[in-house]
Scaffold this motif. Sequence first.
Motif, short mmCIF file in Angstrom:
data_model
loop_
_atom_site.label_atom_id
_atom_site.label_comp_id
_atom_site.label_asym_id
_atom_site.label_seq_id
_atom_site.Cartn_x
_atom_site.Cartn_y
_atom_site.Cartn_z
N PHE A 60 82.45 9.80 -62.58
CA PHE A 60 83.72 10.48 -62.85
C PHE A 60 83.46 11.68 -63.77
O PHE A 60 82.60 11.64 -64.63
CB PHE A 60 84.71 9.59 -63.59
CG PHE A 60 85.23 8.39 -62.85
CD1 PHE A 60 84.76 8.01 -61.61
CD2 PHE A 60 86.20 7.60 -63.45
CE1 PHE A 60 85.26 6.88 -60.96
CE2 PHE A 60 86.69 6.47 -62.83
CZ PHE A 60 86.23 6.11 -61.58
N ARG A 61 84.26 12.70 -63.62
CA ARG A 61 84.32 13.77 -64.61
C ARG A 61 85.47 13.44 -65.55
O ARG A 61 86.62 13.31 -65.10
CB ARG A 61 84.55 15.13 -63.95
CG ARG A 61 84.66 16.24 -64.99
CD ARG A 61 84.79 17.60 -64.38
NE ARG A 61 84.84 18.60 -65.43
CZ ARG A 61 84.98 19.89 -65.21
NH1 ARG A 61 85.04 20.34 -63.97
NH2 ARG A 61 85.03 20.74 -66.21
N VAL A 62 85.17 13.30 -66.83
CA VAL A 62 86.19 13.00 -67.84
C VAL A 62 86.41 14.26 -68.67
O VAL A 62 85.48 14.80 -69.26
CB VAL A 62 85.77 11.82 -68.75
CG1 VAL A 62 86.84 11.56 -69.80
CG2 VAL A 62 85.52 10.57 -67.91
N VAL A 63 87.67 14.71 -68.70
CA VAL A 63 88.04 15.89 -69.49
C VAL A 63 88.93 15.41 -70.63
O VAL A 63 90.13 15.21 -70.44
CB VAL A 63 88.77 16.94 -68.63
CG1 VAL A 63 89.08 18.19 -69.45
CG2 VAL A 63 87.95 17.30 -67.38
N PRO A 64 88.35 15.20 -71.82
CA PRO A 64 89.15 14.74 -72.95
C PRO A 64 90.22 15.77 -73.32
O PRO A 64 90.05 16.98 -73.10
CB PRO A 64 88.13 14.58 -74.09
CG PRO A 64 86.80 14.49 -73.41
CD PRO A 64 86.94 15.32 -72.17
N ALA A 65 91.30 15.29 -73.91
CA ALA A 65 92.41 16.17 -74.27
C ALA A 65 91.96 17.32 -75.15
O ALA A 65 92.43 18.45 -74.99
CB ALA A 65 93.51 15.37 -74.95
N GLU A 66 91.03 17.05 -76.08
CA GLU A 66 90.63 18.12 -77.00
C GLU A 66 89.97 19.29 -76.28
O GLU A 66 89.96 20.40 -76.79
CB GLU A 66 89.75 17.60 -78.13
CG GLU A 66 88.50 16.87 -77.70
CD GLU A 66 88.67 15.35 -77.64
OE1 GLU A 66 87.65 14.66 -77.78
OE2 GLU A 66 89.79 14.86 -77.42
N GLN A 67 89.45 19.06 -75.08
CA GLN A 67 88.90 20.17 -74.31
C GLN A 67 90.00 21.00 -73.64
O GLN A 67 89.72 22.06 -73.07
CB GLN A 67 87.92 19.67 -73.25
CG GLN A 67 86.65 19.10 -73.83
CD GLN A 67 85.69 18.59 -72.74
OE1 GLN A 67 85.85 18.87 -71.56
NE2 GLN A 67 84.69 17.84 -73.17
N CYS A 68 91.24 20.51 -73.73
CA CYS A 68 92.38 21.20 -73.12
C CYS A 68 93.27 21.89 -74.16
O CYS A 68 94.12 22.70 -73.78
CB CYS A 68 93.24 20.19 -72.34
SG CYS A 68 92.37 19.30 -71.05
N TRP A 69 93.07 21.57 -75.42
CA TRP A 69 93.98 22.09 -76.44
C TRP A 69 94.00 23.62 -76.47
O TRP A 69 92.97 24.27 -76.42
CB TRP A 69 93.57 21.59 -77.82
CG TRP A 69 93.76 20.12 -78.04
CD1 TRP A 69 94.52 19.25 -77.31
CD2 TRP A 69 93.16 19.33 -79.07
NE1 TRP A 69 94.43 17.98 -77.82
CE2 TRP A 69 93.60 18.00 -78.90
CE3 TRP A 69 92.28 19.62 -80.12
CZ2 TRP A 69 93.21 16.96 -79.74
CZ3 TRP A 69 91.89 18.59 -80.97
CH2 TRP A 69 92.35 17.27 -80.78
N MET A 70 95.22 24.15 -76.55
CA MET A 70 95.48 25.57 -76.80
C MET A 70 94.84 26.52 -75.80
O MET A 70 94.36 27.58 -76.15
CB MET A 70 95.05 25.94 -78.24
CG MET A 70 95.85 25.18 -79.28
SD MET A 70 95.30 25.46 -80.95
CE MET A 70 93.90 24.35 -81.07
N LYS A 71 94.80 26.09 -74.53
CA LYS A 71 94.27 27.00 -73.51
C LYS A 71 94.87 26.70 -72.15
O LYS A 71 95.38 25.61 -71.90
CB LYS A 71 92.75 26.96 -73.46
CG LYS A 71 92.15 25.63 -73.07
CD LYS A 71 90.64 25.77 -72.99
CE LYS A 71 89.95 24.49 -73.32
NZ LYS A 71 88.50 24.63 -73.33
N SER A 72 94.76 27.68 -71.29
CA SER A 72 95.17 27.50 -69.90
C SER A 72 94.18 26.58 -69.20
O SER A 72 92.97 26.64 -69.45
CB SER A 72 95.20 28.86 -69.20
OG SER A 72 95.36 28.67 -67.80
N LEU A 73 94.69 25.76 -68.29
CA LEU A 73 93.83 24.87 -67.51
C LEU A 73 93.54 25.43 -66.11
O LEU A 73 92.93 24.75 -65.29
CB LEU A 73 94.46 23.48 -67.42
CG LEU A 73 94.66 22.77 -68.76
CD1 LEU A 73 95.15 21.35 -68.55
CD2 LEU A 73 93.40 22.80 -69.61
N GLU A 74 93.94 26.67 -65.86
CA GLU A 74 93.64 27.28 -64.56
C GLU A 74 92.14 27.34 -64.30
O GLU A 74 91.70 27.03 -63.19
CB GLU A 74 94.29 28.65 -64.44
CG GLU A 74 95.79 28.55 -64.23
CD GLU A 74 96.45 29.91 -63.99
OE1 GLU A 74 95.74 30.94 -63.97
OE2 GLU A 74 97.67 29.92 -63.82
#
Length: 194
Positions: free
Chosen positions: A84-98
Amino acid sequence: GGDHTITYPILQALAAKHGPVGLVHVDAHTDTGDGALGEKIYHGSTFRRCVQEGLLDCGRVVQIGIRGSSYDPDPHKYCREQGFRVVPAEQCWMKSLEPLMREVRAQLGDKPMYISFDIDGLDPAYAPGTGTPEIAGLTPAQALEIIRGCKGLNIVGCDLVEVAPMYDVSGNTALLGANLLFEMLCVLPGVKTL
């Protein structure tokens, strides 16, 4: 609505028709536990059971927004071992997910895939009406980027789970959940949007 256990029989049916499917899984938790209170099937074990039955194409599974409480010093180990590819929330903070979703589309390719969206993937500031809220989650705008980023994929099904309106007197969680489901319907193959 419903807890995340409902995804298990849905994926059994889809895999019977399509073979193992890819998965975009938005959640605060990986839901790959082995059991709880003596039970092997519960909302925190859904995707472990799916792996064990061969329902998932594990190299095409992406889990986004993962964070929060854990009973293990390496809570993502099982997921990584499955591919699986796991994308923790902290890698998403304050940025676009495009940009992330461009990578996800390339990873999933044109084979059948499923979207499973647990409302607790969002921060409880936006969606408090759920049974296992975890702070520091995704925003509604990021949720839209994830769902809209799935447009063009071979989506064979989707769900939105863990909405518990009785925990949110404002009704915002139910409103957000309904809108996210509408967005998922709009990205299904063959749906024409403006």
